[in-house]
Design a protein around this motif. Structure first.
Motif, mmCIF file in Angstrom:
data_model
loop_
_atom_site.group_PDB
_atom_site.id
_atom_site.type_symbol
_atom_site.label_atom_id
_atom_site.label_comp_id
_atom_site.label_asym_id
_atom_site.label_seq_id
_atom_site.Cartn_x
_atom_site.Cartn_y
_atom_site.Cartn_z
ATOM 1 N N ALA A 125 11.487 64.381 9.690
ATOM 2 C CA ALA A 125 11.284 63.226 8.804
ATOM 3 C C ALA A 125 12.090 63.369 7.522
ATOM 4 N N GLU A 126 12.160 64.577 6.985
ATOM 5 C CA GLU A 126 12.962 64.792 5.784
ATOM 6 C C GLU A 126 14.443 64.543 6.058
ATOM 7 N N GLY A 127 14.915 64.937 7.260
ATOM 8 C CA GLY A 127 16.300 64.659 7.633
ATOM 9 C C GLY A 127 16.570 63.171 7.744
ATOM 10 N N GLU A 128 15.627 62.426 8.343
ATOM 11 C CA GLU A 128 15.792 60.971 8.449
ATOM 12 C C GLU A 128 15.835 60.320 7.065
ATOM 13 N N LEU A 129 14.984 60.818 6.171
ATOM 14 C CA LEU A 129 14.954 60.263 4.820
ATOM 15 C C LEU A 129 16.271 60.519 4.086
ATOM 16 N N GLN A 130 16.789 61.731 4.188
ATOM 17 C CA GLN A 130 18.055 62.048 3.535
ATOM 18 C C GLN A 130 19.199 61.224 4.117
ATOM 19 N N LYS A 149 21.575 58.506 2.117
ATOM 20 C CA LYS A 149 23.042 58.565 2.095
ATOM 21 C C LYS A 149 23.667 57.263 2.605
ATOM 22 N N LEU A 150 23.072 56.690 3.663
ATOM 23 C CA LEU A 150 23.590 55.414 4.165
ATOM 24 C C LEU A 150 23.458 54.315 3.126
ATOM 25 N N LEU A 151 22.328 54.327 2.416
ATOM 26 C CA LEU A 151 22.125 53.330 1.372
ATOM 27 C C LEU A 151 23.160 53.488 0.259
ATOM 28 N N SER A 175 29.828 47.768 -0.746
ATOM 29 C CA SER A 175 29.592 46.392 -1.167
ATOM 30 C C SER A 175 30.306 46.071 -2.470
ATOM 31 N N GLY A 176 30.494 47.088 -3.290
ATOM 32 C CA GLY A 176 31.192 46.861 -4.545
ATOM 33 C C GLY A 176 32.696 46.997 -4.427
ATOM 34 N N ARG A 177 33.190 47.584 -3.350
ATOM 35 C CA ARG A 177 34.637 47.787 -3.161
ATOM 36 C C ARG A 177 35.021 47.280 -1.774
ATOM 37 N N PRO A 178 35.529 46.047 -1.674
ATOM 38 C CA PRO A 178 35.892 45.495 -0.344
ATOM 39 C C PRO A 178 36.949 46.330 0.374
ATOM 40 N N GLU A 179 37.862 46.945 -0.387
ATOM 41 C CA GLU A 179 38.882 47.754 0.258
ATOM 42 C C GLU A 179 38.288 48.966 0.966
ATOM 43 N N ALA A 180 37.140 49.456 0.458
ATOM 44 C CA ALA A 180 36.480 50.577 1.128
ATOM 45 C C ALA A 180 35.979 50.158 2.509
ATOM 46 N N MET A 181 35.464 48.931 2.602
ATOM 47 C CA MET A 181 35.028 48.424 3.901
ATOM 48 C C MET A 181 36.202 48.283 4.845
ATOM 49 N N GLN A 182 37.368 47.824 4.324
ATOM 50 C CA GLN A 182 38.544 47.674 5.165
ATOM 51 C C GLN A 182 39.014 49.031 5.679
ATOM 52 N N LEU A 183 38.988 50.065 4.836
ATOM 53 C CA LEU A 183 39.376 51.405 5.268
ATOM 54 C C LEU A 183 38.419 51.933 6.334
ATOM 55 N N ARG A 184 37.158 51.622 6.170
ATOM 56 C CA ARG A 184 36.177 52.051 7.173
ATOM 57 C C ARG A 184 36.434 51.368 8.496
#
Length: 251
Positions: free
Chosen positions: A189-194, A198-200, A207-216
């Motif tokens: 559960a602690e691993g899932e929380l961490q 990190k995903l959040l 969301s604040g850098r559109p170019e980051a989404m494009q690189l992804r």
């Protein structure tokens, strides 16, 4: 006639010397009584007593190792166990050891048995198994205090065995297994929380850098292209879908 006269005298002298002379080893002391009264502690070495007037009781000052027989103990959580121990003690005051108690060995042994039951009965089974050093120290302090009036110094107490019934062993095994499962679930559960945290954080950055989404997006395409698969799924950017729906919705 003269020879027969000297024989009784020689015998009398030998008997007198045998009754008067004592030799004590380095680890021995003699508690001397004169006409029944305590008159001192002598030794080691050569001791001369007044025959028929003084008596001496030998006492050993070396450390005595006493095996305490198995005692039936009921722990604080109502578990019946058998516990045995070993006791190390020695005489530090020969006068008290002879005058104050009839048999200091037997008295110390009986006191050790009752103290063992009394102290262990105040603790749970888990404490008996995991905190032996503390229990040994507690028992040693109690015995040392109570035997001080007998001239005895209790140096150490060691609990040797705590015997548990087969049914209780199985219960403890199940308890340990349940505890391991609980810890595994907590760690998972602690691993899932961490991971969620990190995903959040990554989503907030993208969301604040559109170019980051494009690189992804490009990184994902490169990863898919490296796989030996006959089917390739291309991720479609959500902003392109949003622009298309906006255009279609206009008159």
């Amino acid at each position: 006639m003269q020879m027969s006269y000297y024989v009784p005298v020689v015998v009398l002298v030998v008997v007198f010397l045998a009754a008067a002379i004592r030799v004590l080893r380095e680890y021995e002391r003699g508690v001397v009584f004169t006409l029944g009264r305590f008159t001192g502690v002598s030794g080691p070495g050569l001791i001369i007593l007044v025959p028929f007037i003084q008596q001496m009781v030998r006492i050993d000052l070396r450390t005595v190792v006493l095996d305490v027989p198995s005692q039936d103990v009921i722990s604080r959580d109502n578990v019946s166990v058998k516990v045995n121990a070993v006791l190390y003690f020695r005489v530090v005051d020969p006068e008290k050891a002879i005058v104050q108690v009839a048999d200091y060995l037997a008295a110390t042994g009986q006191l050790a048995q009752t103290t063992l039951r009394s102290v262990l009965g105040k603790h749970d089974l888990d404490e008996m198994l995991s905190e032996r050093d503390k229990l040994n120290h507690d028992i040693q302090e109690i015995l040392d205090t109570q035997t001080d009036a007998w001239g005895i110094k209790v140096a150490n107490v060691e609990i040797k065995h705590v015997d548990i019934s087969e049914s209780m062993i199985r219960v403890i095994a199940r308890q340990a297994e349940a505890e391991r499962e609980r810890r595994a679930k907590v760690i998972n559960a602690e691993g899932e929380l961490q991971a969620a945290q990190k995903l959040l954080e990554a989503a907030e950055i993208m969301s604040g850098r559109p170019e980051a989404m494009q690189l992804r997006y490009l990184s994902t395409l490169a990863s898919i292209g490296a796989q030996n698969s006959s089917t390739i799924v291309f991720p479609f950017p959500l902003d392109m879908i949003r622009n298309l729906t906006d255009k279609l919705g206009k008159p």
